[in-house]
Scaffold this motif. Sequence first.
Motif, PDB file in Angstrom:
ATOM      1  N   LEU A  42       0.833  -1.197   0.000  1.00 59.99           N
ATOM      2  CA  LEU A  42       0.000   0.000   0.000  1.00 59.99           C
ATOM      3  C   LEU A  42       0.871   1.253   0.000  1.00 59.99           C
ATOM      4  O   LEU A  42       2.008   1.244   0.485  1.00 59.99           O
ATOM      5  CB  LEU A  42      -0.923   0.005   1.218  1.00 59.99           C
ATOM      6  N   GLU A  43       0.326   2.323  -0.509  1.00 61.74           N
ATOM      7  CA  GLU A  43       1.067   3.575  -0.660  1.00 61.74           C
ATOM      8  C   GLU A  43       1.588   4.131   0.661  1.00 61.74           C
ATOM      9  O   GLU A  43       2.669   4.708   0.716  1.00 61.74           O
ATOM     10  CB  GLU A  43       0.166   4.612  -1.347  1.00 61.74           C
ATOM     11  N   ASP A  44       0.844   3.925   1.760  1.00 62.16           N
ATOM     12  CA  ASP A  44       1.253   4.493   3.053  1.00 62.16           C
ATOM     13  C   ASP A  44       2.177   3.568   3.863  1.00 62.16           C
ATOM     14  O   ASP A  44       2.508   3.875   5.002  1.00 62.16           O
ATOM     15  CB  ASP A  44       0.031   4.879   3.881  1.00 62.16           C
ATOM     16  N   ASN A  45       2.634   2.477   3.271  1.00 60.35           N
ATOM     17  CA  ASN A  45       3.540   1.561   3.968  1.00 60.35           C
ATOM     18  C   ASN A  45       4.849   2.273   4.298  1.00 60.35           C
ATOM     19  O   ASN A  45       5.383   3.024   3.477  1.00 60.35           O
ATOM     20  CB  ASN A  45       3.806   0.336   3.088  1.00 60.35           C
ATOM     21  N   ILE A  46       5.370   2.029   5.502  1.00 63.92           N
ATOM     22  CA  ILE A  46       6.592   2.723   5.937  1.00 63.92           C
ATOM     23  C   ILE A  46       7.820   2.352   5.124  1.00 63.92           C
ATOM     24  O   ILE A  46       8.818   3.067   5.161  1.00 63.92           O
ATOM     25  CB  ILE A  46       6.862   2.520   7.448  1.00 63.92           C
ATOM     26  N   PHE A  47       7.765   1.256   4.375  1.00 61.17           N
ATOM     27  CA  PHE A  47       8.892   0.832   3.544  1.00 61.17           C
ATOM     28  C   PHE A  47       8.713   1.198   2.066  1.00 61.17           C
ATOM     29  O   PHE A  47       9.471   0.723   1.220  1.00 61.17           O
ATOM     30  CB  PHE A  47       9.150  -0.662   3.687  1.00 61.17           C
ATOM     31  N   VAL A  48       7.744   2.022   1.751  1.00 60.44           N
ATOM     32  CA  VAL A  48       7.552   2.476   0.372  1.00 60.44           C
ATOM     33  C   VAL A  48       8.303   3.789   0.184  1.00 60.44           C
ATOM     34  O   VAL A  48       8.161   4.726   0.973  1.00 60.44           O
ATOM     35  CB  VAL A  48       6.054   2.648   0.031  1.00 60.44           C
ATOM     36  N   HIS A  49       9.121   3.830  -0.867  1.00 62.67           N
ATOM     37  CA  HIS A  49       9.868   5.035  -1.235  1.00 62.67           C
ATOM     38  C   HIS A  49       9.823   5.152  -2.754  1.00 62.67           C
ATOM     39  O   HIS A  49      10.151   4.189  -3.461  1.00 62.67           O
ATOM     40  CB  HIS A  49      11.316   4.941  -0.738  1.00 62.67           C
ATOM     41  N   ASN A  50       9.409   6.318  -3.239  1.00 61.03           N
ATOM     42  CA  ASN A  50       9.282   6.541  -4.691  1.00 61.03           C
ATOM     43  C   ASN A  50       8.465   5.447  -5.371  1.00 61.03           C
ATOM     44  O   ASN A  50       8.859   4.905  -6.397  1.00 61.03           O
ATOM     45  CB  ASN A  50      10.658   6.663  -5.356  1.00 61.03           C
ATOM     46  N   ASN A  51       7.337   5.090  -4.732  1.00 56.80           N
ATOM     47  CA  ASN A  51       6.378   4.125  -5.275  1.00 56.80           C
ATOM     48  C   ASN A  51       6.895   2.683  -5.309  1.00 56.80           C
ATOM     49  O   ASN A  51       6.300   1.816  -5.936  1.00 56.80           O
ATOM     50  CB  ASN A  51       5.911   4.542  -6.671  1.00 56.80           C
ATOM     51  N   GLU A  52       8.045   2.393  -4.645  1.00 51.52           N
ATOM     52  CA  GLU A  52       8.586   1.035  -4.584  1.00 51.52           C
ATOM     53  C   GLU A  52       8.677   0.574  -3.130  1.00 51.52           C
ATOM     54  O   GLU A  52       8.928   1.366  -2.232  1.00 51.52           O
ATOM     55  CB  GLU A  52       9.995   0.975  -5.190  1.00 51.52           C
ATOM     56  N   PHE A  53       8.486  -0.715  -2.935  1.00 51.89           N
ATOM     57  CA  PHE A  53       8.677  -1.362  -1.636  1.00 51.89           C
ATOM     58  C   PHE A  53      10.168  -1.697  -1.548  1.00 51.89           C
ATOM     59  O   PHE A  53      10.661  -2.556  -2.281  1.00 51.89           O
ATOM     60  CB  PHE A  53       7.810  -2.624  -1.586  1.00 51.89           C
ATOM     61  N   VAL A  54      10.891  -1.004  -0.674  1.00 52.31           N
ATOM     62  CA  VAL A  54      12.358  -1.086  -0.656  1.00 52.31           C
ATOM     63  C   VAL A  54      12.857  -2.399  -0.042  1.00 52.31           C
ATOM     64  O   VAL A  54      12.091  -3.166   0.533  1.00 52.31           O
ATOM     65  CB  VAL A  54      12.976   0.130   0.072  1.00 52.31           C
ATOM     66  N   GLU A  55      14.163  -2.612  -0.154  1.00 54.50           N
ATOM     67  CA  GLU A  55      14.802  -3.857   0.279  1.00 54.50           C
ATOM     68  C   GLU A  55      14.499  -4.194   1.740  1.00 54.50           C
ATOM     69  O   GLU A  55      14.235  -5.351   2.075  1.00 54.50           O
ATOM     70  CB  GLU A  55      16.323  -3.776   0.082  1.00 54.50           C
ATOM     71  N   ALA A  56      14.537  -3.194   2.623  1.00 59.22           N
ATOM     72  CA  ALA A  56      14.261  -3.453   4.045  1.00 59.22           C
ATOM     73  C   ALA A  56      12.855  -4.012   4.245  1.00 59.22           C
ATOM     74  O   ALA A  56      12.631  -4.868   5.098  1.00 59.22           O
ATOM     75  CB  ALA A  56      14.450  -2.177   4.866  1.00 59.22           C
ATOM     76  N   GLY A  57      11.906  -3.545   3.455  1.00 59.04           N
ATOM     77  CA  GLY A  57      10.542  -4.069   3.524  1.00 59.04           C
ATOM     78  C   GLY A  57      10.462  -5.515   3.062  1.00 59.04           C
ATOM     79  O   GLY A  57       9.766  -6.334   3.665  1.00 59.04           O
ATOM     80  N   LEU A  58      11.185  -5.828   1.986  1.00 61.73           N
ATOM     81  CA  LEU A  58      11.215  -7.214   1.509  1.00 61.73           C
ATOM     82  C   LEU A  58      11.818  -8.142   2.556  1.00 61.73           C
ATOM     83  O   LEU A  58      11.315  -9.248   2.789  1.00 61.73           O
ATOM     84  CB  LEU A  58      12.022  -7.321   0.207  1.00 61.73           C
ATOM     85  N   ILE A  59      12.892  -7.684   3.217  1.00 59.51           N
ATOM     86  CA  ILE A  59      13.531  -8.502   4.251  1.00 59.51           C
ATOM     87  C   ILE A  59      12.595  -8.685   5.436  1.00 59.51           C
ATOM     88  O   ILE A  59      12.457  -9.796   5.965  1.00 59.51           O
ATOM     89  CB  ILE A  59      14.877  -7.881   4.675  1.00 59.51           C
ATOM     90  N   GLU A  60      11.901  -7.627   5.851  1.00 61.96           N
ATOM     91  CA  GLU A  60      10.957  -7.744   6.976  1.00 61.96           C
ATOM     92  C   GLU A  60       9.806  -8.664   6.610  1.00 61.96           C
ATOM     93  O   GLU A  60       9.373  -9.478   7.418  1.00 61.96           O
ATOM     94  CB  GLU A  60      10.444  -6.363   7.393  1.00 61.96           C
ATOM     95  N   ASN A  61       9.316  -8.576   5.379  1.00 64.78           N
ATOM     96  CA  ASN A  61       8.265  -9.487   4.917  1.00 64.78           C
ATOM     97  C   ASN A  61       8.730 -10.933   4.985  1.00 64.78           C
ATOM     98  O   ASN A  61       8.012 -11.811   5.466  1.00 64.78           O
ATOM     99  CB  ASN A  61       7.833  -9.115   3.497  1.00 64.78           C
ATOM    100  N   LEU A  62       9.963 -11.191   4.528  1.00 68.29           N
ATOM    101  CA  LEU A  62      10.503 -12.556   4.589  1.00 68.29           C
ATOM    102  C   LEU A  62      10.633 -13.025   6.033  1.00 68.29           C
ATOM    103  O   LEU A  62      10.289 -14.163   6.357  1.00 68.29           O
ATOM    104  CB  LEU A  62      11.874 -12.621   3.914  1.00 68.29           C
ATOM    105  N   ALA A  63      11.148 -12.171   6.899  1.00 69.72           N
ATOM    106  CA  ALA A  63      11.324 -12.554   8.304  1.00 69.72           C
ATOM    107  C   ALA A  63       9.985 -12.889   8.951  1.00 69.72           C
ATOM    108  O   ALA A  63       9.871 -13.873   9.688  1.00 69.72           O
ATOM    109  CB  ALA A  63      12.024 -11.434   9.070  1.00 69.72           C
ATOM    110  N   GLN A  64       8.962 -12.093   8.677  1.00 68.57           N
ATOM    111  CA  GLN A  64       7.646 -12.370   9.250  1.00 68.57           C
ATOM    112  C   GLN A  64       7.045 -13.641   8.668  1.00 68.57           C
ATOM    113  O   GLN A  64       6.415 -14.420   9.379  1.00 68.57           O
ATOM    114  CB  GLN A  64       6.720 -11.171   9.054  1.00 68.57           C
ATOM    115  N   THR A  65       7.244 -13.866   7.398  1.00 72.87           N
ATOM    116  CA  THR A  65       6.788 -15.112   6.776  1.00 72.87           C
ATOM    117  C   THR A  65       7.463 -16.302   7.454  1.00 72.87           C
ATOM    118  O   THR A  65       6.798 -17.246   7.886  1.00 72.87           O
ATOM    119  CB  THR A  65       7.080 -15.100   5.263  1.00 72.87           C
ATOM    120  N   CYS A  66       8.783 -16.237   7.584  1.00 70.84           N
ATOM    121  CA  CYS A  66       9.541 -17.316   8.229  1.00 70.84           C
ATOM    122  C   CYS A  66       9.110 -17.515   9.683  1.00 70.84           C
ATOM    123  O   CYS A  66       9.026 -18.647  10.166  1.00 70.84           O
ATOM    124  CB  CYS A  66      11.033 -17.009   8.184  1.00 70.84           C
TER     125      CYS A  66
END
Length: 147
Positions: A42-66
């Motif tokens: 979503l646009e208001d996600n804290i890991f969104v920058h310039n309309n992209e979900f940045v690397e830190a967000g991808l890592i946090e998503n993976l960690a939560q999935t795991c």
Amino acid sequence: METKENNLINIHQFLPHRNPMLMADYILELTKEKVVTSFTILEDNIFVHNNEFVEAGLIENLAQTCSSILGQSFFENPEADTKVIGFITNIKKIEVFSLPKVGDTIISKASLISMYENICNIYCETFNKDELLIRAEINLFIQEVKS
């Protein structure tokens, strides 16, 4: 992977995270050795920058999935008021290939490699449709917080 409403598992039963740090919407599949989650950017996600979900967000998503694999043992009773805290203790290997955009729904898959008590080693990947975004091997530690 198609999201089927009747097969969704409430992510809150397996993770201590809450907004704005919750980076998984649904658990699509969960066993003792494997988990699959979905997350819409979503646009208001804290890991969104310039309309992209940045690397830190991808890592946090993976960690939560795991964490869902390891965390399920703490949340077997949905009525229990269990509080846990989790830590990434090691990222053994990580490769980022692409970043998803606002509006994309990503699918993360994790498989247990090994586990000893509350520590586990997990292989994980995240996809946007058929495109591999990130893959990693992560060590996690989860402990119950005593009141």
